[in-house]
Enzyme design. Structure first.
Site, PDB file in Angstrom:
ATOM      1  N   TYR A   1       0.844  -1.191   0.000  1.00 62.80           N
ATOM      2  CA  TYR A   1       0.000   0.000   0.000  1.00 62.80           C
ATOM      3  C   TYR A   1       0.880   1.241   0.000  1.00 62.80           C
ATOM      4  O   TYR A   1       1.690   1.450   0.906  1.00 62.80           O
ATOM      5  CB  TYR A   1      -0.919  -0.017   1.228  1.00 62.80           C
ATOM      6  CG  TYR A   1      -1.843   1.183   1.313  1.00 62.80           C
ATOM      7  CD1 TYR A   1      -2.761   1.441   0.297  1.00 62.80           C
ATOM      8  CD2 TYR A   1      -1.811   2.032   2.412  1.00 62.80           C
ATOM      9  CE1 TYR A   1      -3.614   2.534   0.365  1.00 62.80           C
ATOM     10  CE2 TYR A   1      -2.668   3.119   2.495  1.00 62.80           C
ATOM     11  CZ  TYR A   1      -3.560   3.371   1.464  1.00 62.80           C
ATOM     12  OH  TYR A   1      -4.400   4.438   1.540  1.00 62.80           O
TER      13      TYR A   1
ATOM     14  N   HIS B   1      -1.970  11.020  -7.894  1.00 59.44           N
ATOM     15  CA  HIS B   1      -2.423  10.338  -9.094  1.00 59.44           C
ATOM     16  C   HIS B   1      -1.970  11.184 -10.287  1.00 59.44           C
ATOM     17  O   HIS B   1      -2.523  12.252 -10.537  1.00 59.44           O
ATOM     18  CB  HIS B   1      -3.941  10.180  -9.083  1.00 59.44           C
ATOM     19  CG  HIS B   1      -4.481   9.534 -10.327  1.00 59.44           C
ATOM     20  ND1 HIS B   1      -5.821   9.349 -10.554  1.00 59.44           N
ATOM     21  CD2 HIS B   1      -3.854   9.016 -11.391  1.00 59.44           C
ATOM     22  CE1 HIS B   1      -5.988   8.769 -11.724  1.00 59.44           C
ATOM     23  NE2 HIS B   1      -4.808   8.557 -12.258  1.00 59.44           N
TER      24      HIS B   1
ATOM     25  N   HIS C   1     -13.072   8.258  -5.838  1.00 61.94           N
ATOM     26  CA  HIS C   1     -12.612   7.820  -7.164  1.00 61.94           C
ATOM     27  C   HIS C   1     -13.233   8.603  -8.314  1.00 61.94           C
ATOM     28  O   HIS C   1     -13.093   8.224  -9.470  1.00 61.94           O
ATOM     29  CB  HIS C   1     -12.808   6.306  -7.347  1.00 61.94           C
ATOM     30  CG  HIS C   1     -12.150   5.510  -6.265  1.00 61.94           C
ATOM     31  ND1 HIS C   1     -10.787   5.404  -6.151  1.00 61.94           N
ATOM     32  CD2 HIS C   1     -12.659   4.839  -5.204  1.00 61.94           C
ATOM     33  CE1 HIS C   1     -10.494   4.689  -5.074  1.00 61.94           C
ATOM     34  NE2 HIS C   1     -11.615   4.335  -4.480  1.00 61.94           N
TER      35      HIS C   1
ATOM     36  N   GLU D   1      -2.911   1.367 -14.307  1.00 64.17           N
ATOM     37  CA  GLU D   1      -3.729   0.813 -15.385  1.00 64.17           C
ATOM     38  C   GLU D   1      -3.711   1.764 -16.567  1.00 64.17           C
ATOM     39  O   GLU D   1      -3.238   2.892 -16.464  1.00 64.17           O
ATOM     40  CB  GLU D   1      -5.162   0.564 -14.921  1.00 64.17           C
ATOM     41  CG  GLU D   1      -5.858   1.764 -14.333  1.00 64.17           C
ATOM     42  CD  GLU D   1      -7.159   1.370 -13.621  1.00 64.17           C
ATOM     43  OE1 GLU D   1      -8.218   1.487 -14.263  1.00 64.17           O
ATOM     44  OE2 GLU D   1      -7.115   0.950 -12.443  1.00 64.17           O
TER      45      GLU D   1
ATOM     46  N   ARG E   1      -9.166   5.083 -23.910  1.00 59.48           N
ATOM     47  CA  ARG E   1     -10.166   5.983 -24.485  1.00 59.48           C
ATOM     48  C   ARG E   1      -9.671   7.423 -24.366  1.00 59.48           C
ATOM     49  O   ARG E   1      -8.669   7.675 -23.692  1.00 59.48           O
ATOM     50  CB  ARG E   1     -11.472   5.870 -23.691  1.00 59.48           C
ATOM     51  CG  ARG E   1     -11.250   6.229 -22.231  1.00 59.48           C
ATOM     52  CD  ARG E   1     -12.493   6.481 -21.443  1.00 59.48           C
ATOM     53  NE  ARG E   1     -12.168   7.074 -20.153  1.00 59.48           N
ATOM     54  CZ  ARG E   1     -11.784   6.410 -19.077  1.00 59.48           C
ATOM     55  NH1 ARG E   1     -11.696   5.095 -19.101  1.00 59.48           N
ATOM     56  NH2 ARG E   1     -11.490   7.050 -17.960  1.00 59.48           N
TER      57      ARG E   1
HETATM   58  C1  MV4 Z   1      -3.419   1.873  -4.890  1.00 56.89           C
HETATM   59  C2  MV4 Z   1      -3.280   2.858  -3.890  1.00 56.89           C
HETATM   60  C3  MV4 Z   1      -2.236   2.744  -3.011  1.00 56.89           C
HETATM   61  N1  MV4 Z   1      -1.378   1.693  -3.103  1.00 56.89           N
HETATM   62  N2  MV4 Z   1      -2.536   0.862  -4.941  1.00 56.89           N
HETATM   63  C4  MV4 Z   1      -7.674   3.231  -6.513  1.00 56.89           C
HETATM   64  C5  MV4 Z   1      -8.386   2.874  -7.756  1.00 56.89           C
HETATM   65  C6  MV4 Z   1      -7.518   1.902  -8.454  1.00 56.89           C
HETATM   66  N3  MV4 Z   1      -7.496   2.147  -9.857  1.00 56.89           N
HETATM   67  C7  MV4 Z   1      -6.169   2.055  -7.849  1.00 56.89           C
HETATM   68  N4  MV4 Z   1      -6.345   2.776  -6.644  1.00 56.89           N
HETATM   69  C8  MV4 Z   1      -5.343   2.877  -5.738  1.00 56.89           C
HETATM   70  N5  MV4 Z   1      -4.404   1.897  -5.781  1.00 56.89           N
HETATM   71  C9  MV4 Z   1      -1.558   0.784  -4.063  1.00 56.89           C
HETATM   72  N6  MV4 Z   1      -0.717  -0.256  -4.117  1.00 56.89           N
HETATM   73  C10 MV4 Z   1      -4.216   3.890  -3.856  1.00 56.89           C
HETATM   74  C11 MV4 Z   1      -5.266   3.898  -4.786  1.00 56.89           C
HETATM   75  C12 MV4 Z   1      -6.190   4.991  -4.669  1.00 56.89           C
HETATM   76  C13 MV4 Z   1      -6.297   5.940  -5.677  1.00 56.89           C
HETATM   77  C14 MV4 Z   1      -5.569   5.883  -6.851  1.00 56.89           C
HETATM   78  C15 MV4 Z   1      -5.709   6.831  -7.836  1.00 56.89           C
HETATM   79  C16 MV4 Z   1      -6.583   7.890  -7.645  1.00 56.89           C
HETATM   80  C17 MV4 Z   1      -7.312   7.978  -6.498  1.00 56.89           C
HETATM   81  C18 MV4 Z   1      -7.194   7.017  -5.508  1.00 56.89           C
HETATM   82  C19 MV4 Z   1      -7.941   7.130  -4.337  1.00 56.89           C
HETATM   83  C20 MV4 Z   1      -7.826   6.190  -3.378  1.00 56.89           C
HETATM   84  C21 MV4 Z   1      -6.949   5.112  -3.531  1.00 56.89           C
END
Ligand code: MV4
Length: 506
Positions: A203, A209, A236, A289, A293
């Site tokens: 984590y 982001h 999100h 990811e 699009r």
């Molecule tokens: C994570 C993370 C922290 N650590 N993975 C949220 C949606 C999904 N596409 C991936 N996400 C996250 N993955 C790890 N290993 C935190 C998030 C995340 C997040 C990511 C992008 C934009 C907003 C977010 C809000 C909460 C958590």
């Protein structure tokens, strides 16, 4: 080869955005609409329209076969899917191609390659694209999860293999929580995706982001159009995006761009796409990811690169070569986008419905409005609550924030609640102004932002009296101190004074 007619398989602001690109390129456009959208701006501005069914998306904008039939019948050679709806459905991209039409987007195979989170992760690893430490195969049980978690340490994050949008995610802070968390993640994943496969990652705490826009042609050119900062999101849902990012110096921009291009190439990608990354506080970045699009926030990239993404989507789909060199793509100035939604920030962002009785759209230097509504539009619950995007461009981030604040003050929407006041408060926020944002920032700050003093009182009063008063209201609000100088408390007092003056005028 170019197209002479394109069908736009979408609605709202993005359909209008594509229709506008077509018109500028001398290409005829065919809109599709549901019964609810017969008089919508995207329909009016298009050259032709085909009604594809009743208001629910499942009976209209998601009916791929009806849309393909409409394209064939009207003589369109290509279909632009916009975002949402059918834009990332592999079967639709394939069906368009099988009907002898061009899908203005990536090949169906590239959509498939990036569709599953675990498959995309594996693809990234094979292309030497950094991903968050963790597994790529589903967990057998909690014991296995604990064994892996011990390797890179707590906290870890359980994620649904078929996931997306944060569903089926669970943070696990200690080994003792693993059993219950794994169970919860599986249950949520099963409910949301019909698949209880879950994997585990380290984590990352407090990342940003940051995403990279890529654009590729059919002749092997794949370019990075640099980063967008999208950390200001709630549950999100992105609320504000900007380009460039304060956290991305030129070297990191180059490294992330090259990484995104590598990921896109590995997927056999063509057209516009976006690689999402987590950017850690220490400057390391991890591929999450790829969105296969055009994205909602594409305008901020257009403004800082000077490249019209929608026009180039159309051109590369028609087989044209990209004429740009990577070295030429350097961000110019700063762009910020606010998503204006019909949600009530003061009420937990509850969706608001009604008829837009009055709309005043901001203008002036460096202001762009990508909207799908007008006065008289009916805002219901059938579709996404995003009404429009307000985008500004200025030489610096400070100037862009001041410009957005000014443009938001000019904006008046009557008849439905909107996120406008929320955005105003963010533009006044000291942490936002300092660029001190990460993915949890908004959730942490939301209470103080929505409880902050705001124009609602004036806006509400104006709603009762109508458009005339609304205009006067706007004039009063415009006298609020500029974003750069107002302390929240001062602006509160000032605004209440303005309200008092307004009331006195009645
Ligand atoms: C994570 C993370 C922290 N650590 N993975 C949220 C949606 C999904 N596409 C991936 N996400 C996250 N993955 C790890 N290993 C935190 C998030 C995340 C997040 C990511 C992008 C934009 C907003 C977010 C809000 C909460 C958590």
């Amino acid at each position: 080869m170019s197209f002479s007619k394109i069908l736009v398989a979408n609605r709202g602001e993005i359909a209008l955005r594509v229709v506008r690109a077509c018109r500028e390129m001398g290409i005829a456009s065919v809109a599709v609409c549901s019964d609810a959208d017969a008089r919508a701006p995207h329909v009016r501005e298009a050259d032709e329209v085909v009604n594809i069914g009743p208001p629910p998306s499942s009976e209209s904008y998601l009916r791929g076969e009806k849309i393909i039939e409409a394209a064939t019948r009207t003589g369109a050679q290509a279909i632009h899917p916009g975002y949402g709806f059918l834009s990332e459905r592999e079967w639709f991209a394939r069906a368009v191609r099988d009907a002898g039409l061009v899908f203005i987007g990536p090949p169906a195979e590239a959509i498939a390659a990036m569709g599953s989170k675990t498959a995309a992760r594996q693809l990234a690893i094979s292309a030497k694209v950094p991903v968050v430490p963790g597994t790529t195969t589903p967990l057998a049980d909690a014991a296995e999860a604990r064994r892996i978690a011990n390797e890179f340490g707590y906290p870890v994050l359980l994620k649904a293999a078929s996931g997306g949008g944060g569903k089926g995610m669970r943070v696990v802070r200690a080994a003792t929580e693993m059993d219950t968390s794994l169970e919860a993640a599986r249950r949520e994943a099963k409910n949301a995706f019909g698949d209880d496969a879950v994997y585990v990652e380290k984590y990352i705490v407090g990342p940003r982001h940051v995403e990279i826009q890529v654009l590729g042609d059919q002749h092997g050119t794949m370019l990075s159009l640099n980063e967008r900062e999208c950390s200001v999101q709630r549950r999100h849902q992105k609320m504000i995006e900007e380009a460039p990012s304060v956290a991305v110096p030129p070297d990191l921009r180059r490294a992330m761009g090259e990484t995104a291009v590598r990921a896109a190439r590995a997927a056999g990608y063509v057209n516009a796409g976006t690689c999402e990354f987590l950017l850690d506080r220490d400057g390391s970045f991890y591929f999450l990811e790829m969105n296969t699009r055009l994205q909602v926030e594409h305008p901020v990239t257009e403004l800082v690169t000077g490249i019209d993404l929608v026009q180039w989507q159309i051109r590369v789909a028609a087989g044209e070569r990209l004429p740009f060199k990577q070295e030429e793509i350097v961000p110019r100035g700063w762009a910020i986008e606010c998503r204006i939604t019909s949600e009530d920030p003061a009420n937990g962002f509850l969706p608001s419905t009604g008829r837009i009785s009055y709309l005043h759209v901001p203008a002036g230097p460096g202001v762009r409005w990508d909207g799908g509504i007008e006065a008289g539009s009916e805002v219901g619950l059938y579709y996404d609550p995003m009404l429009a995007k307000l985008i500004v461009h200025a030489p610096t981030r400070d100037a862009a924030i001041a410009r957005m604040h000014r443009a938001l003050l000019e904006l008046t929407i009557e008849g439905v609640e909107s996120s406008r006041d929320f955005h105003l408060r963010v533009m006044e926020d000291a942490e936002f102004k300092a660029g001190a944002i990460e993915i949890q920032w908004l959730e942490r700050r939301l209470d103080s932002i929505v409880r902050a003093p705001a124009p609602p009182a004036t806006v509400k009063a104006a709603a009762l009296v109508g458009a005339l008063i609304a205009d006067r209201d706007r004039r009063a609000l415009r006298q609020t101190p500029a974003a750069g100088t107002a302390r929240v408390d001062d602006s509160r007092r000032d605004e209440w004074l303005q309200v008092g003056r307004l009331e006195g005028l009645r």
